[in-house]
Write a protein that holds these residues in place. Structure first.
Motif, mmCIF file in Angstrom:
data_model
loop_
_atom_site.group_PDB
_atom_site.id
_atom_site.type_symbol
_atom_site.label_atom_id
_atom_site.label_comp_id
_atom_site.label_asym_id
_atom_site.label_seq_id
_atom_site.Cartn_x
_atom_site.Cartn_y
_atom_site.Cartn_z
ATOM 1 N N UNK A 44 0.842 -1.198 0.000
ATOM 2 C CA UNK A 44 0.000 0.000 0.000
ATOM 3 C C UNK A 44 0.880 1.252 0.000
ATOM 4 N N UNK A 45 0.349 2.340 -0.524
ATOM 5 C CA UNK A 45 1.090 3.608 -0.594
ATOM 6 C C UNK A 45 0.925 4.396 0.698
ATOM 7 N N UNK A 46 1.430 3.885 1.807
ATOM 8 C CA UNK A 46 1.233 4.556 3.091
ATOM 9 C C UNK A 46 2.485 5.244 3.613
ATOM 10 N N UNK A 47 3.655 4.805 3.216
ATOM 11 C CA UNK A 47 4.907 5.383 3.720
ATOM 12 C C UNK A 47 5.585 6.118 2.576
ATOM 13 N N UNK A 48 5.863 7.406 2.792
ATOM 14 C CA UNK A 48 6.490 8.236 1.768
ATOM 15 C C UNK A 48 7.795 8.797 2.315
ATOM 16 N N UNK A 49 8.848 8.722 1.523
ATOM 17 C CA UNK A 49 10.149 9.266 1.891
ATOM 18 C C UNK A 49 10.707 10.018 0.698
ATOM 19 N N UNK A 50 11.014 11.292 0.874
ATOM 20 C CA UNK A 50 11.535 12.156 -0.187
ATOM 21 C C UNK A 50 10.630 12.177 -1.411
ATOM 22 N N UNK A 51 9.331 12.203 -1.195
ATOM 23 C CA UNK A 51 8.366 12.307 -2.278
ATOM 24 C C UNK A 51 8.068 11.007 -2.999
ATOM 25 N N UNK A 52 8.676 9.931 -2.604
ATOM 26 C CA UNK A 52 8.422 8.639 -3.242
ATOM 27 C C UNK A 52 7.917 7.636 -2.227
ATOM 28 N N UNK A 53 7.072 6.732 -2.702
ATOM 29 C CA UNK A 53 6.544 5.700 -1.815
ATOM 30 C C UNK A 53 7.614 4.648 -1.525
ATOM 31 N N UNK A 54 7.595 4.128 -0.303
ATOM 32 C CA UNK A 54 8.561 3.125 0.139
ATOM 33 C C UNK A 54 7.798 1.834 0.420
ATOM 34 N N UNK A 55 8.352 0.712 -0.041
ATOM 35 C CA UNK A 55 7.688 -0.580 0.120
ATOM 36 C C UNK A 55 8.633 -1.573 0.780
ATOM 37 N N UNK A 56 8.078 -2.685 1.261
ATOM 38 C CA UNK A 56 8.870 -3.771 1.815
ATOM 39 C C UNK A 56 9.360 -3.489 3.225
ATOM 40 N N UNK A 57 10.477 -4.115 3.569
ATOM 41 C CA UNK A 57 11.047 -3.969 4.904
ATOM 42 C C UNK A 57 11.474 -2.527 5.147
ATOM 43 N N UNK A 58 11.860 -1.845 4.065
ATOM 44 C CA UNK A 58 12.258 -0.435 4.186
ATOM 45 C C UNK A 58 11.108 0.406 4.707
ATOM 46 N N UNK A 59 9.880 0.094 4.337
ATOM 47 C CA UNK A 59 8.714 0.844 4.820
ATOM 48 C C UNK A 59 8.558 0.700 6.327
ATOM 49 N N UNK A 60 8.813 -0.492 6.849
ATOM 50 C CA UNK A 60 8.708 -0.712 8.294
ATOM 51 C C UNK A 60 9.806 0.062 9.024
ATOM 52 N N UNK A 61 11.019 0.028 8.485
ATOM 53 C CA UNK A 61 12.133 0.739 9.115
ATOM 54 C C UNK A 61 11.896 2.238 9.092
ATOM 55 N N UNK A 62 11.457 2.759 7.956
ATOM 56 C CA UNK A 62 11.185 4.199 7.848
ATOM 57 C C UNK A 62 10.051 4.601 8.789
ATOM 58 N N UNK A 63 9.022 3.776 8.905
ATOM 59 C CA UNK A 63 7.909 4.122 9.790
ATOM 60 C C UNK A 63 8.346 4.122 11.255
#
Length: 105
Positions: free
Chosen positions: A40-59
């Motif tokens: 899902x497009x829920x985590x955004x970093x520097x204007x781009x959506x982040x997916x996978x394990x990176x989304x959990x780390x960024x959140x």
């Protein structure tokens, strides 16, 4: 026993508020990170959506940042309020059980 907020260190107030905010934000950010890991497009970093394990780390990183910023502002507010009008918390001992029974009889 009386505790004055002016007697507490700012670091102690910051820790109390930070961990309180962290317990509120952590479940929300874990859900958002899990949704981002699912695609899902829920985590955004520097204007781009982040997916996978990176989304959990960024959140999780964003959770800590949000908690710290909120705690810093609330600590600043408590410190300013303590300078303007000192606040205190009183701890009163409970009455004996016999005194309470007399009131209800």
């Amino acid at each position: 026993m009386e505790i004055n907020i002016g007697n507490m260190k700012k670091r102690s107030i910051l820790k109390l508020i930070f961990f309180s905010a962290l317990t509120i934000y952590l479940p929300l950010f874990l859900i958002v990170g899990g949704l981002g890991a699912s695609g899902y497009d829920t985590v955004t970093l520097n204007g781009g959506n982040v997916y996978g394990v990176t989304a959990v780390i960024v959140s999780l990183i964003l959770c800590v940042i949000f908690s710290f910023v909120g705690a810093a502002f609330l600590t600043l507010g408590a410190w300013i309020l303590g300078k303007i009008r000192p606040n205190s918390v009183s701890i009163v001992a409970k009455q004996k059980l016999e005194d309470v029974r007399e009131v209800f009889e």
